[in-house]
Scaffold this motif. Structure first.
Motif, PDB file in Angstrom:
ATOM      1  N   LEU A 114     -10.199  -7.038  -7.646  1.00 17.54           N
ATOM      2  CA  LEU A 114      -9.958  -6.195  -6.476  1.00 17.54           C
ATOM      3  C   LEU A 114      -9.826  -7.015  -5.198  1.00 17.54           C
ATOM      4  O   LEU A 114     -10.588  -7.959  -4.975  1.00 17.54           O
ATOM      5  N   PRO A 115      -8.881  -6.638  -4.328  1.00 17.44           N
ATOM      6  CA  PRO A 115      -8.819  -7.243  -2.996  1.00 17.44           C
ATOM      7  C   PRO A 115     -10.031  -6.817  -2.169  1.00 17.44           C
ATOM      8  O   PRO A 115     -10.742  -5.871  -2.527  1.00 17.44           O
ATOM      9  N   GLU A 116     -10.251  -7.507  -1.058  1.00 17.86           N
ATOM     10  CA  GLU A 116     -11.318  -7.101  -0.150  1.00 17.86           C
ATOM     11  C   GLU A 116     -10.999  -5.723   0.435  1.00 17.86           C
ATOM     12  O   GLU A 116      -9.845  -5.268   0.433  1.00 17.86           O
ATOM     13  N   GLU A 119      -8.148  -5.464   2.949  1.00 17.40           N
ATOM     14  CA  GLU A 119      -6.824  -5.641   2.339  1.00 17.40           C
ATOM     15  C   GLU A 119      -6.424  -4.401   1.554  1.00 17.40           C
ATOM     16  O   GLU A 119      -5.259  -3.980   1.581  1.00 17.40           O
ATOM     17  N   ARG A 120      -7.395  -3.792   0.862  1.00 18.16           N
ATOM     18  CA  ARG A 120      -7.094  -2.553   0.133  1.00 18.16           C
ATOM     19  C   ARG A 120      -6.626  -1.463   1.092  1.00 18.16           C
ATOM     20  O   ARG A 120      -5.653  -0.753   0.821  1.00 18.16           O
ATOM     21  N   GLU A 123      -3.023  -2.299   2.330  1.00 14.16           N
ATOM     22  CA  GLU A 123      -1.981  -2.154   1.320  1.00 14.16           C
ATOM     23  C   GLU A 123      -1.746  -0.703   0.928  1.00 14.16           C
ATOM     24  O   GLU A 123      -0.606  -0.293   0.696  1.00 14.16           O
ATOM     25  N   GLN A 131      -8.148   5.106  -3.032  1.00 15.32           N
ATOM     26  CA  GLN A 131      -7.941   3.725  -3.456  1.00 15.32           C
ATOM     27  C   GLN A 131      -8.496   3.516  -4.864  1.00 15.32           C
ATOM     28  O   GLN A 131      -7.841   2.904  -5.718  1.00 15.32           O
ATOM     29  N   TYR A 135      -6.286   2.355  -8.291  1.00 18.29           N
ATOM     30  CA  TYR A 135      -6.540   1.201  -9.164  1.00 18.29           C
ATOM     31  C   TYR A 135      -6.889   1.641 -10.586  1.00 18.29           C
ATOM     32  O   TYR A 135      -6.470   1.009 -11.556  1.00 18.29           O
ATOM     33  N   HIS A 158      -4.579  -8.293 -11.752  1.00 15.50           N
ATOM     34  CA  HIS A 158      -4.381  -8.298 -10.313  1.00 15.50           C
ATOM     35  C   HIS A 158      -3.299  -7.272 -10.015  1.00 15.50           C
ATOM     36  O   HIS A 158      -2.262  -7.245 -10.685  1.00 15.50           O
ATOM     37  N   THR A 160      -1.072  -6.345  -6.869  1.00 16.61           N
ATOM     38  CA  THR A 160      -0.795  -6.871  -5.539  1.00 16.61           C
ATOM     39  C   THR A 160       0.503  -6.298  -4.979  1.00 16.61           C
ATOM     40  O   THR A 160       1.514  -6.242  -5.676  1.00 16.61           O
ATOM     41  N   LYS A 161       0.458  -5.935  -3.725  1.00 19.44           N
ATOM     42  CA  LYS A 161       1.652  -5.416  -3.068  1.00 19.44           C
ATOM     43  C   LYS A 161       2.549  -6.579  -2.666  1.00 19.44           C
ATOM     44  O   LYS A 161       2.130  -7.497  -1.967  1.00 19.44           O
ATOM     45  N   GLU A 172      -5.285 -12.099 -15.063  1.00 12.70           N
ATOM     46  CA  GLU A 172      -6.198 -13.145 -14.625  1.00 12.70           C
ATOM     47  C   GLU A 172      -6.136 -14.310 -15.607  1.00 12.70           C
ATOM     48  O   GLU A 172      -6.117 -14.138 -16.808  1.00 12.70           O
TER      49      GLU A 172
END
Length: 249
Positions: A114-116, A119-120, A123, A131, A135, A158, A160-161, A172
């Motif tokens: 997960l992003p921080e 950042e979530r 995005e 959110q 996910y 991951h 990611t945008k 990963e």
């Protein structure tokens, strides 16, 4: 409902009859009836004549007709049915519906990198509960497309945008490993309020020449690919591309 029930085979009707609650039975019948009607329309055959079987991992596959490759996925709750169908590449779809809740992101940690929080929020532009469900549905949709069940033994994903405003999935692993290349895209599908729908579409795959064919169904085999033309971004008629049906029950 009666017309949808008539498309089901004996096993599906038996399964539907075992549900304790009418809302669950109704959702099951709609989901499987829609799947048969959409596949029949796509393939030009009677929906009743389709033969669907489950692989050892539980993934449904089309046994007849088998001459044409087709990828499909469906998901349902008591309130929402979603179905995806394509001839391009493996596809997975997942839905979640529910009231606002306090999200527990720790539940995702064994499965998602997960992003921080900041950042979530940037995005996704969603509240934390939404959110979390994005996910979670992205995770479920990805492993459906991969033909594997959700398991902590799978590599974490991951999500990611990208600069093209697309959410891409990588697995990963070591940075030198080709598994770090994007292997799928995830789209958020417009859904009724309080619901989340995610659609995962795998990029065309090219396993490395050194890869053992026996590993083709493994997590490493899933990710050993390189990004191709983003064919899934081009609009196509459903007979030659893909479409999504969203049905409210």
């Amino acid at each position: 409902m009666r017309l949808l029930e008539l498309t089901l085979d004996a096993g599906e009707r038996e399964r539907a009859a075992r549900f304790r609650f009418e809302s669950d039975r109704r959702a099951y019948v709609v989901a499987h009836g829609v799947r048969r009607i959409a596949l029949g329309d796509f393939l030009g055959v009677d929906p009743v004549s389709l033969v669907l079987i489950k692989k050892s991992n539980g993934k449904p596959v089309l046994s007849w007709p088998s001459a044409r490759e087709v990828f499909f996925s469906h998901a349902h709750t008591r309130d929402l049915i979603a179905f995806a169908l394509t001839s391009a590449s493996p596809v997975g779809i997942d839905v979640e519906c529910g009231a606002q809740c306090d999200p527990d992101f720790e539940l995702l940690e064994p499965y998602v990198v997960l992003p921080e929080a900041g950042e979530r929020a940037e995005e996704l532009a969603m509240d934390p509960a939404a959110q979390f469900f994005f996910y979670w549905t992205a995770l479920e949709a990805f492993w459906k497309a991969a033909g594997r069940g959700l398991s902590p033994e799978n590599p974490r994903i991951h999500c990611t945008k990208s600069d093209a405003e697309i959410f891409e999935i990588t697995l990963e692993g070591d940075l030198e490993d080709c598994r770090r290349l994007p292997c799928a895209s995830v789209s958020r599908i417009q859904a009724p309020e309080g619901c989340m729908i995610s659609l995962a579409k795998h990029y065309p795959q090219e396993l490395s020449k050194q890869a053992d064919p026996a590993d083709a169904g493994s997590p490493s085999g899933i990710g050993m690919c390189r990004k191709k033309d983003e064919f899934f971004l081009r609009t196509k008629h459903h007979q030659h591309g893909s479409f999504v049906n969203i049905v409210s029950v």
